[in-house]
Design an enzyme around this catalytic site. Structure first.
Site, short mmCIF file in Angstrom:
data_model
loop_
_atom_site.label_atom_id
_atom_site.label_comp_id
_atom_site.label_asym_id
_atom_site.label_seq_id
_atom_site.Cartn_x
_atom_site.Cartn_y
_atom_site.Cartn_z
N SER A 163 43.86 32.68 28.80
CA SER A 163 42.62 33.39 29.10
C SER A 163 41.38 32.72 28.51
O SER A 163 41.38 32.31 27.35
CB SER A 163 42.71 34.84 28.62
OG SER A 163 43.75 35.51 29.27
N PHE A 189 34.44 33.58 51.78
CA PHE A 189 35.53 34.24 51.06
C PHE A 189 35.52 35.74 51.36
O PHE A 189 34.47 36.38 51.29
CB PHE A 189 35.41 34.02 49.56
CG PHE A 189 35.67 32.60 49.13
CD1 PHE A 189 36.94 32.20 48.74
CD2 PHE A 189 34.66 31.66 49.15
CE1 PHE A 189 37.19 30.90 48.36
CE2 PHE A 189 34.90 30.34 48.78
CZ PHE A 189 36.17 29.96 48.38
N GLU A 241 48.24 44.00 38.22
CA GLU A 241 48.12 43.16 37.04
C GLU A 241 48.92 43.70 35.86
O GLU A 241 48.61 43.42 34.70
CB GLU A 241 46.63 43.01 36.69
CG GLU A 241 45.84 42.35 37.81
CD GLU A 241 44.36 42.30 37.52
OE1 GLU A 241 43.97 41.57 36.60
OE2 GLU A 241 43.59 43.00 38.20
N SER A 264 41.47 39.98 39.49
CA SER A 264 42.32 38.80 39.36
C SER A 264 42.63 38.10 40.67
O SER A 264 43.75 37.65 40.90
CB SER A 264 43.63 39.16 38.64
OG SER A 264 43.41 39.28 37.26
N SER A 265 41.65 38.02 41.54
CA SER A 265 41.77 37.26 42.79
C SER A 265 42.82 37.81 43.74
O SER A 265 43.26 37.13 44.66
CB SER A 265 42.08 35.78 42.49
OG SER A 265 41.10 35.23 41.63
N GLU A 309 31.72 36.67 51.13
CA GLU A 309 30.74 35.85 50.41
C GLU A 309 30.65 34.44 50.99
O GLU A 309 31.66 33.87 51.40
CB GLU A 309 31.13 35.74 48.93
CG GLU A 309 31.15 37.06 48.20
CD GLU A 309 31.66 36.93 46.78
OE1 GLU A 309 31.61 37.93 46.05
OE2 GLU A 309 32.12 35.84 46.40
N ASN A 367 33.50 40.53 34.51
CA ASN A 367 34.84 41.09 34.28
C ASN A 367 34.75 41.90 33.00
O ASN A 367 34.59 41.34 31.91
CB ASN A 367 35.87 39.96 34.16
CG ASN A 367 37.29 40.47 34.11
OD1 ASN A 367 37.59 41.43 33.42
ND2 ASN A 367 38.17 39.82 34.84
#
Length: 348
Positions: free
Chosen positions: A319, A176, A18, A184-185, A214, A310
């Site tokens: 954001s 998932f 990131e 951030s995925s 999940e 987060n």
């Protein structure tokens, strides 16, 4: 007088996937703080190889007047030699997303420097970054969440067939697969059958030695911002909608791929539940400063499920965190100012 200004060290870049998002967040924060006569802003850019750059080089990165400094050939030797200007900082403002920035590592360094810093401490940062530990604490706190299975790389490699069957039985599809420690995925996959599950787990364990799977739910994605130390406050509630299959990295950081709806169109009792759960999650992790808490709202059963917290949310133009506070009555510049005050309050 100039000498009476508070010297703020804006720490950005870093050694994570990131890195670019961190630079974008830092640009927005630098713009806000530079307009405040209270501060003497000193940016410190951390290269991808770990080298800390002095404020002059760091400012050039913020202004995009030159390319990022190239990686040093002996970075393993010099990366811990901090710029001399770091000794003059009064309060640090870390804007480092992901590993080596949001997970308690940099917070530990700043703690050793014995200087105030914006945001969560070592404990909250580390636990908030680790999805398995985070969910365990949420469960103990009585916060409802989706069903999940946690396992290690070693466990999967020993008995992949048994684990595959167990996950199918316990969670079903879709589900998932996520690395336990990543933001951030990144490294997340949505799977719909056993073949996809095996591929997704192989991918996730390439990022982290521990992963989490999940259960998928049909739900709206709701977010709430938290601000404060001992008496944290929750913002109004927002919602994220998107056309992609799920809220992945590309969707999150590409303009136009996701829409932020603020305020979310929800029943008042649901809004109150989300706000209360946000504060409880923040306090459960011993949070301080700021956090964004994400939820699933299962409309068919009017159920609110916490997804994750987060502890260093993005501050880019896209954001949710700063936008939620803006709609709650705290403009971006005032929010940055408030976060610095909270950092000073925490260290006093």
């Amino acid at each position: 007088m100039e000498s009476e200004k508070l010297r703020v060290g804006l720490l950005f870049g870093g050694q994570s996937g990131e890195h670019e998002v961190s630079i974008t967040s830092a640009k927005a924060i630098a713009s806000a703080l530079s307009q405040n006569s209270r501060y003497d802003l000193q940016p410190f850019y951390i290269q991808k190889d770990g080298l800390w750059c002095n404020p002059t080089k760091s400012q050039a990165v913020l202004q995009q007047t030159q390319a990022e400094p190239s990686a040093s050939s002996n970075s393993q030797v010099i990366q811990w030699q901090l710029p001399i200007e770091a000794n003059q900082i009064d309060v640090w403002f870390p804007v480092l997303h992901g590993p080596n920035g949001e997970d308690g590592t940099v917070q530990g360094l700043l703690q050793l420097m014995q200087k105030p810093y914006v945001g969560n401490g070592v404990l909250a940062s580390a636990v908030g970054m680790d999805k398995i530990l985070m969910k365990s604490l949420f469960a103990q706190a009585g916060l409802a969440q989706v069903k999940y299975v946690a396992l290690s790389r070693w466990q999967w490699q020993q008995e992949p067939e048994s684990w595959g069957e167990y996950i199918e039985t316990e969670l079903g599809y879709p589900c998932f697969v996520k690395p336990s420690n990543l933001g951030s995925s990144v490294g997340i996959s949505k799977v719909r059958d056993l073949a996809q599950l095996e591929v997704a787990i192989a991918s996730a364990i390439g990022y982290d030695s521990r992963i989490i799977v999940e259960q998928g739910v049909t739900a709206r994605e709701i977010e709430c911002a938290v601000l404060g130390n001992d008496q944290p406050q929750a913002s109004i509630v927002g919602e994220i909608t998107y056309k992609s299959d799920f809220y992945d990295y590309e969707t999150k950081y590409t303009a136009g791929m996701a829409e932020l709806i603020i305020p979310a169109n929800l029943p008042s009792e649901v809004i109150e539940a989300v706000q209360a759960m946000s504060v409880k999650a923040f306090q459960t992790l011993a949070g301080s400063g700021l956090a964004r808490v994400d939820f699933f709202y299962v409309e068919s059963t009017a159920t609110v499920l916490i997804n994750e917290i987060n502890t260093l949310p993005g501050f880019t133009a896209l954001s949710m965190y700063p936008k939620l506070w803006e709609y709650s009555g705290i403009p971006f510049a005032d929010l940055c100012d408030r976060l610095i005050d909270l950092a000073l309050e925490k260290s006093s």
